[in-house]
Design an enzyme around this catalytic site. Structure first.
Site, PDB file in Angstrom:
ATOM      1  N   GLU A  24       0.830  -1.211   0.000  1.00 30.73           N
ATOM      2  CA  GLU A  24       0.000   0.000   0.000  1.00 30.73           C
ATOM      3  C   GLU A  24       0.866   1.264   0.000  1.00 30.73           C
ATOM      4  O   GLU A  24       0.365   2.369  -0.111  1.00 30.73           O
ATOM      5  CB  GLU A  24      -0.958  -0.017   1.204  1.00 30.73           C
ATOM      6  CG  GLU A  24      -0.311   0.065   2.584  1.00 30.73           C
ATOM      7  CD  GLU A  24       0.235  -1.272   3.106  1.00 30.73           C
ATOM      8  OE1 GLU A  24       0.609  -2.147   2.301  1.00 30.73           O
ATOM      9  OE2 GLU A  24       0.315  -1.406   4.352  1.00 30.73           O
TER      10      GLU A  24
ATOM     11  N   CYS B 132      16.292  -6.747  -0.229  1.00 30.42           N
ATOM     12  CA  CYS B 132      16.473  -7.937   0.609  1.00 30.42           C
ATOM     13  C   CYS B 132      17.801  -8.614   0.305  1.00 30.42           C
ATOM     14  O   CYS B 132      18.256  -9.451   1.060  1.00 30.42           O
ATOM     15  CB  CYS B 132      15.341  -8.918   0.386  1.00 30.42           C
ATOM     16  SG  CYS B 132      15.379  -9.610  -1.254  1.00 30.42           S
TER      17      CYS B 132
HETATM   18  P1  NAD Z   1       6.070  -5.932   5.140  1.00 28.60           P
HETATM   19  O1  NAD Z   1       6.207  -7.284   5.727  1.00 28.60           O
HETATM   20  O2  NAD Z   1       5.789  -4.785   6.034  1.00 28.60           O
HETATM   21  O3  NAD Z   1       4.901  -5.923   4.030  1.00 28.60           O
HETATM   22  C1  NAD Z   1       4.826  -6.889   3.022  1.00 28.60           C
HETATM   23  C2  NAD Z   1       3.359  -7.080   2.634  1.00 28.60           C
HETATM   24  O4  NAD Z   1       2.645  -7.582   3.773  1.00 28.60           O
HETATM   25  C3  NAD Z   1       2.664  -5.801   2.199  1.00 28.60           C
HETATM   26  O5  NAD Z   1       1.833  -6.097   1.113  1.00 28.60           O
HETATM   27  C4  NAD Z   1       1.866  -5.407   3.429  1.00 28.60           C
HETATM   28  O6  NAD Z   1       0.682  -4.699   3.120  1.00 28.60           O
HETATM   29  C5  NAD Z   1       1.533  -6.746   4.042  1.00 28.60           C
HETATM   30  N1  NAD Z   1       1.364  -6.666   5.505  1.00 28.60           N
HETATM   31  C6  NAD Z   1       1.954  -5.770   6.327  1.00 28.60           C
HETATM   32  N2  NAD Z   1       1.566  -6.009   7.601  1.00 28.60           N
HETATM   33  C7  NAD Z   1       0.740  -7.071   7.565  1.00 28.60           C
HETATM   34  C8  NAD Z   1       0.035  -7.796   8.573  1.00 28.60           C
HETATM   35  N3  NAD Z   1       0.103  -7.467   9.863  1.00 28.60           N
HETATM   36  N4  NAD Z   1      -0.706  -8.854   8.195  1.00 28.60           N
HETATM   37  C9  NAD Z   1      -0.781  -9.210   6.899  1.00 28.60           C
HETATM   38  N5  NAD Z   1      -0.137  -8.545   5.898  1.00 28.60           N
HETATM   39  C10 NAD Z   1       0.616  -7.495   6.233  1.00 28.60           C
HETATM   40  O7  NAD Z   1       7.411  -5.690   4.279  1.00 28.60           O
HETATM   41  P2  NAD Z   1       7.853  -4.375   3.528  1.00 28.60           P
HETATM   42  O8  NAD Z   1       8.289  -3.369   4.552  1.00 28.60           O
HETATM   43  O9  NAD Z   1       6.863  -3.971   2.516  1.00 28.60           O
HETATM   44  O10 NAD Z   1       9.144  -4.909   2.743  1.00 28.60           O
HETATM   45  C11 NAD Z   1      10.407  -4.976   3.312  1.00 28.60           C
HETATM   46  C12 NAD Z   1      10.697  -6.360   3.846  1.00 28.60           C
HETATM   47  O11 NAD Z   1      10.544  -7.313   2.808  1.00 28.60           O
HETATM   48  C13 NAD Z   1      12.138  -6.521   4.309  1.00 28.60           C
HETATM   49  O12 NAD Z   1      12.134  -7.299   5.483  1.00 28.60           O
HETATM   50  C14 NAD Z   1      12.809  -7.262   3.172  1.00 28.60           C
HETATM   51  O13 NAD Z   1      13.933  -8.029   3.525  1.00 28.60           O
HETATM   52  C15 NAD Z   1      11.698  -8.147   2.718  1.00 28.60           C
HETATM   53  N6  NAD Z   1      11.901  -8.580   1.358  1.00 28.60           N
HETATM   54  C16 NAD Z   1      12.276  -9.867   1.171  1.00 28.60           C
HETATM   55  C17 NAD Z   1      12.510 -10.317  -0.106  1.00 28.60           C
HETATM   56  C18 NAD Z   1      12.928 -11.733  -0.333  1.00 28.60           C
HETATM   57  O14 NAD Z   1      12.943 -12.131  -1.474  1.00 28.60           O
HETATM   58  N7  NAD Z   1      13.276 -12.501   0.675  1.00 28.60           N
HETATM   59  C19 NAD Z   1      12.340  -9.465  -1.202  1.00 28.60           C
HETATM   60  C20 NAD Z   1      11.937  -8.153  -0.965  1.00 28.60           C
HETATM   61  C21 NAD Z   1      11.710  -7.730   0.323  1.00 28.60           C
END
Ligand code: NAD
Length: 498
Positions: free
Chosen positions: A175, A280
């Site tokens: 979002e 990541c």
């Molecule tokens: P995030 O976990 O905050 O959000 C990811 C998704 O989950 C979003 O669509 C968000 O709306 C949703 N979300 C957030 N809170 C939620 C909840 N309580 N319940 C259900 N859904 C929820 O992550 P971010 O800040 O958007 O991205 C950064 C993170 O992603 C970092 O930790 C990074 O390492 C990781 N990442 C990992 C990879 C990989 O391939 N391993 C790739 C990119 C990013």
């Protein structure tokens, strides 16, 4: 103020009820609002995806592939527009945004091979007059939940392949930067995708929970932080869904005393500070084997960090933009404070970085810590900002032990000229993606992406061959056509070729 809409059953659908602000991180201004889907809107998307599934499943893979071909061309034609949208909402530089799009397009190219990918396996005369084959059938409605840091690439890891395999898809993007993701989904419709095959619902936990709880959703792909990955894996698996949930990271680069220092420094600059460290696969720890390489590294990095060109990502030719939100900036600054309090040596301090004309932007300058130790929070936890920590050890074995003991195992890299050391490292390091003199070893689209330990929950990695297995179910068919007028007596022993 624009309210960014959902895309359900091939049409833009306005959000009802709750919204979230979308910021321009370079200015700190709200640039738009995004509708946060409620359960009824997620239900509408699931119904559309379910309705579209029977016809899409029957559509020949070659026709599905033709949609992907056209999609690839549209993505290329719209590269500048997409990169601009990414940069405006995420903050990364235009060049970096174009780079993530190109890596996403690789996945569309892979998905364009659908007829080849889905050919299956065939054995003639598996037994007398018996032919056997395995085919790979789509699962039905599947969903993807994606992070803010790659609004184009990570969704493109998921739905082109899922759709090419005959599934229908619901995407719940981040979002925080939804506009480029929505535009790309619309381009897929322009490429000829039938309505309902791909649906985009913006939202937060409410929308995600609705996807987890819907029995029609057969599989969930998640990429984001580890706590949410664990939650989605646990809740999805408990409901019998297939789940692949990719989480956070703390990626180490090991510098051997024989490393080519100039090249290692260039590689580390890009891998630690590119995209403001919001990757990541970013390198956030440099493990130096011996004090002399550590001292030389610090001396080489300091002027280069000082020379980083930082500004609004939409300006051409920069190295680094702002962090995505004020909260992300404050979190990174909090970690820097914590590292200082814990006794690490702050060599370059990015706190309070100002960009003229963008005083409200969420900037943090490149930051370097030396003499970081494994007990410190800045070593243990994912900072997700432009902060590089140097840890000093006295042997390759000690460096590998450090990495193997860390809870995350996404990516790692070794800088050396020693083939024996590189071979040992590749063999024994407990990390899913390994580079040798390659700082960001993100696999190409025809391999698969995934970490180990608490960087991935599930059995299969994302995209590539594992992605095909994730988005399909194997069906093994054994077929016999007895010869006319032949009669075979009943057999009570278990059938075999013995
Ligand atoms: P995030 O976990 O905050 O959000 C990811 C998704 O989950 C979003 O669509 C968000 O709306 C949703 N979300 C957030 N809170 C939620 C909840 N309580 N319940 C259900 N859904 C929820 O992550 P971010 O800040 O958007 O991205 C950064 C993170 O992603 C970092 O930790 C990074 O390492 C990781 N990442 C990992 C990879 C990989 O391939 N391993 C790739 C990119 C990013």
């Amino acid at each position: 103020m624009t309210v960014i809409s959902h895309l359900i059953d091939g049409a833009r659908v306005a959000g009802q009820g709750r919204t979230a602000d979308v910021f321009n991180p370079a200015t700190g201004q709200v640039s738009a609002q995004v509708g946060l889907a409620d359960r009824a809107q997620v239900r509408a998307a699931i119904d559309a995806a379910q309705a579209a599934f029977p016809a899409w499943r029957r559509t020949p893979p070659a026709k599905r592939a033709q949609v992907m071909f056209r999609f690839k061309h549209l993505l290329e034609q719209n590269e500048a527009r997409i990169a601009e949208l990414i940069s405006q909402e995420h903050g990364k530089t235009l060049e970096d945004a174009a780079g993530e799009l190109k890596r996403g397009i690789e996945n569309v190219e892979f998905a364009s091979a659908a007829p080849e990918i889905l050919k299956g396996e065939y054995s003639r005369n598996a037994g007398p007059n018996i032919d056997a084959w395995s085919e790979f059938q789509p699962l039905g409605v599947v969903a993807g939940i994606t992070p803010f840091n790659f609004p184009a690439m990570v969704p493109l890891w998921m739905y082109p392949l899922a759709i090419a395999c005959g599934n229908t898809f619901i995407l719940k993007p981040s979002e925080r930067d939804p506009s480029s993701t929505l535009l790309i989904a619309e381009l897929l419709h322009e490429a000829g995708l039938p309505k309902g095959v791909l649906n985009v619902v913006h939202g937060d936990k409410e929308a995600v929970d609705a996807l987890i709880e819907a029995p029609e959703v057969k599989a969930l792909s998640f990429v984001g932080s580890t706590p949410i990955a664990e939650y989605i894996y646990r809740e999805g698996a408990a409901r019998g869904k297939r789940v692949q949930a990719l989480g956070g990271a703390k990626n180490h680069a090991v510098l051997m005393p024989d490393a080519d220092l100039d090249n290692a420094v260039s590689a580390l600059m890009g891998a630690a500070y590119g995209s403001c460290g919001e990757r990541c696969m970013a390198i956030s720890v440099a493990v130096c084997v011996g004090d002399s390489i550590a001292d030389a590294l610090v001396d080489a990095l300091v002027p280069q960090i000082g020379a980083l060109k930082i500004g609004a990502g939409t300006t051409c030719g920069l190295d680094m933009g702002p962090l995505v939100t004020a909260a992300a900036r404050d979190k990174v600054v909090g970690y820097i404070d914590d590292g200082v309090a814990a006794g690490a040596r702050l060599v370059v301090d990015g706190r309070g970085h100002r960009v003229a004309g963008h005083e409200g932007g969420y900037f943090v300058g490149g930051t370097l810590f030396d003499r970081v130790t494994p007990d410190m929070r800045i070593y243990r936890e994912e900072i997700f900002g432009p902060v590089l920590c140097i840890v000093r050890v006295d042997s390759l074995e000690a460096a590998m032990q450090l990495i193997n003991d860390h809870e995350y195992g996404n990516g790692t890299c070794l800088f050396t000229r020693d083939g024996e050391a590189a071979r040992l490292f590749c063999d024994e390091i407990e990390v899913g993606m390994v580079g040798v003199n390659v700082p960001l070893p993100v696999p190409v689209a025809y391999h698969s992406f995934g970490g180990w330990k608490r960087s991935l929950f599930g059995d299969l990695h994302a995209y590539g061959p594992d992605g095909v297995r994730f988005y399909t179910r194997r069906k093994a068919v054994t077929q016999r056509w007895p010869q006319r007028k032949s009669h075979e007596a009943a057999q009570f022993a278990f059938p075999s070729n013995g």
